[in-house]
Design an enzyme around this catalytic site. Structure first.
Site, PDB file in Angstrom:
ATOM      1  N   HIS A 120       8.077   3.937   8.899  1.00  9.07           N
ATOM      2  CA  HIS A 120       8.134   2.917   9.722  1.00  9.07           C
ATOM      3  C   HIS A 120       6.863   3.317  11.182  1.00  9.07           C
ATOM      4  O   HIS A 120       6.299   4.168  10.799  1.00  9.07           O
ATOM      5  CB  HIS A 120       9.840   2.628  11.333  1.00  9.07           C
ATOM      6  CG  HIS A 120       9.641   2.209  12.310  1.00  9.07           C
ATOM      7  ND1 HIS A 120       9.289   0.481  12.224  1.00  9.07           N
ATOM      8  CD2 HIS A 120       8.582   2.587  13.719  1.00  9.07           C
ATOM      9  CE1 HIS A 120       9.249  -0.420  12.787  1.00  9.07           C
ATOM     10  NE2 HIS A 120       8.661   0.524  14.215  1.00  9.07           N
TER      11      HIS A 120
ATOM     12  N   MET B 239      11.010  -6.253   4.654  1.00  3.53           N
ATOM     13  CA  MET B 239      10.835  -7.484   5.965  1.00  3.53           C
ATOM     14  C   MET B 239      12.400  -7.753   5.769  1.00  3.53           C
ATOM     15  O   MET B 239      11.770  -8.387   6.463  1.00  3.53           O
ATOM     16  CB  MET B 239       9.779  -7.750   5.764  1.00  3.53           C
ATOM     17  CG  MET B 239       8.521  -7.345   6.340  1.00  3.53           C
ATOM     18  SD  MET B 239       8.027  -5.728   7.657  1.00  3.53           S
ATOM     19  CE  MET B 239       6.126  -5.467   6.629  1.00  3.53           C
TER      20      MET B 239
ATOM     21  N   ASN C 158      13.054   4.611   4.553  1.00  2.00           N
ATOM     22  CA  ASN C 158      12.685   3.889   5.031  1.00  2.00           C
ATOM     23  C   ASN C 158      10.771   4.344   5.680  1.00  2.00           C
ATOM     24  O   ASN C 158      11.348   5.555   6.927  1.00  2.00           O
ATOM     25  CB  ASN C 158      13.099   2.760   6.655  1.00  2.00           C
ATOM     26  CG  ASN C 158      12.168   1.655   6.894  1.00  2.00           C
ATOM     27  OD1 ASN C 158      11.744   1.215   6.073  1.00  2.00           O
ATOM     28  ND2 ASN C 158      12.634   2.214   7.713  1.00  2.00           N
TER      29      ASN C 158
ATOM     30  N   ALA D 242      -0.864   8.107   8.578  1.00  2.16           N
ATOM     31  CA  ALA D 242       0.253   9.134   8.186  1.00  2.16           C
ATOM     32  C   ALA D 242       1.272   8.137   7.153  1.00  2.16           C
ATOM     33  O   ALA D 242       1.493   9.541   6.807  1.00  2.16           O
ATOM     34  CB  ALA D 242       0.996   8.002   9.708  1.00  2.16           C
TER      35      ALA D 242
ATOM     36  N   ILE E  97      16.257  -7.353   7.378  1.00  8.99           N
ATOM     37  CA  ILE E  97      17.686  -6.161   7.997  1.00  8.99           C
ATOM     38  C   ILE E  97      18.628  -5.609   6.274  1.00  8.99           C
ATOM     39  O   ILE E  97      19.411  -6.525   6.762  1.00  8.99           O
ATOM     40  CB  ILE E  97      17.867  -6.107   8.678  1.00  8.99           C
ATOM     41  CG1 ILE E  97      16.724  -5.262   9.589  1.00  8.99           C
ATOM     42  CG2 ILE E  97      18.937  -5.324   9.713  1.00  8.99           C
ATOM     43  CD1 ILE E  97      16.087  -6.232  11.607  1.00  8.99           C
TER      44      ILE E  97
ATOM     45  N   THR F 221       0.657  -1.023  -0.452  1.00 13.17           N
ATOM     46  CA  THR F 221      -0.039  -0.333  -0.215  1.00 13.17           C
ATOM     47  C   THR F 221       1.030   1.347   0.182  1.00 13.17           C
ATOM     48  O   THR F 221       0.522   1.954  -0.744  1.00 13.17           O
ATOM     49  CB  THR F 221      -0.886  -0.160   1.334  1.00 13.17           C
ATOM     50  OG1 THR F 221      -0.301  -0.042   2.612  1.00 13.17           O
ATOM     51  CG2 THR F 221      -1.688  -1.003   1.002  1.00 13.17           C
TER      52      THR F 221
END
Ligand code: GAR
Length: 216
Positions: free
Chosen positions: A112, A93, A110, A182, A95, A15
């Protein structure tokens, strides 16, 4: 001015990728172009979103590469082949190591789903973040867009926006509100801001980029 070449890394529903595609289609993302979508999951719905918008995509998995080192080496090869100047982690997903992030200093961003430094770092991803926020009982949460360095969720913050928690929230309901109020707003704004700096400063971007601050 040439547009900044952007790769969007995804793993799932996409999304946030869709929000970026929308901002590109509406002309808001005027300083950049999404030229590639990279997924570490061949079943990610984000890949369908890319195809529907004629954006080339590629799937690279750690499993098929055999190791973290080989996975990152493959990613770097693809990024170089496509002359990528900015990487956007949009629900990615996995690191990335310091070896990888140091090659794209201030060129990886990124999103978060919390107000960093709360509910972030290793183990905090996706729905888990909202489960922990509800468990703790915070009354405000939100989203953060930040640069990516060797510390998971530890790079310089670009934008943050708070979102209220309601008494009857479930992790799923809260996740939706944080995305809508947000993430889908902040991420396109941050990508445009950084893409514009890269396009404007060219080779001098690393030394001269300004501190990104905007009240949202
Ligand atoms: C988003 O909420 C994003 O912030 C989060 O995963 C979701 C992906 O949704 N990312 C992380 O938790 C990274 N640590 P999407 O695939 O629909 O954009």
């Amino acid at each position: 001015m040439l547009k900044t070449r952007i790769a969007v890394f995804v793993s799932g529903g996409g999304t946030n990728l869709q929000a970026l595609i929308n901002s590109q289609n509406s002309g808001m993302l005027s300083s950049g172009e999404i030229v590639l979508v990279v997924s570490n999951n061949k079943n990610a719905y984000a890949l369908t979103r890319a195809a529907e918008n004629n954006i080339p995509s590629v799937v690279v998995t750690k499993k098929e590469c055999g190791s973290m080192e080989a996975f990152e080496a493959k990613l770097l090869e693809i990024l170089e082949e496509n002359n990528i100047e900015l990487i956007v982690l949009a629900g990615f997903m996995s690191i990335l190591s310091g070896n990888f992030t140091s090659k794209y200093k201030k060129r990886i961003i990124n999103v978060h789903p919390s107000l960093i430094p709360s509910f972030c770092g290793k183990g905090y991803y996706g729905l888990k973040v909202h489960e922990e926020a509800l468990k703790y009982g915070v009354k405000l949460t939100g989203a953060t867009v930040h640069f990516v360095n060797e510390i998971p969720d530890g790079g310089e913050i670009i934008f943050q926006k708070s979102v209220g928690v309601r008494p009857d929230d479930t992790p799923e309901i809260l996740q939706e509100r944080v995305m809508r109020q947000a993430e889908w707003i902040l991420l396109p704004r941050a990508v445009q801001a950084v893409a514009n700096e890269i396009a404007r400063l060219g080779d001098e971007y690393e030394e001269k980029n300004s501190y990104f601050w905007e009240k949202i």
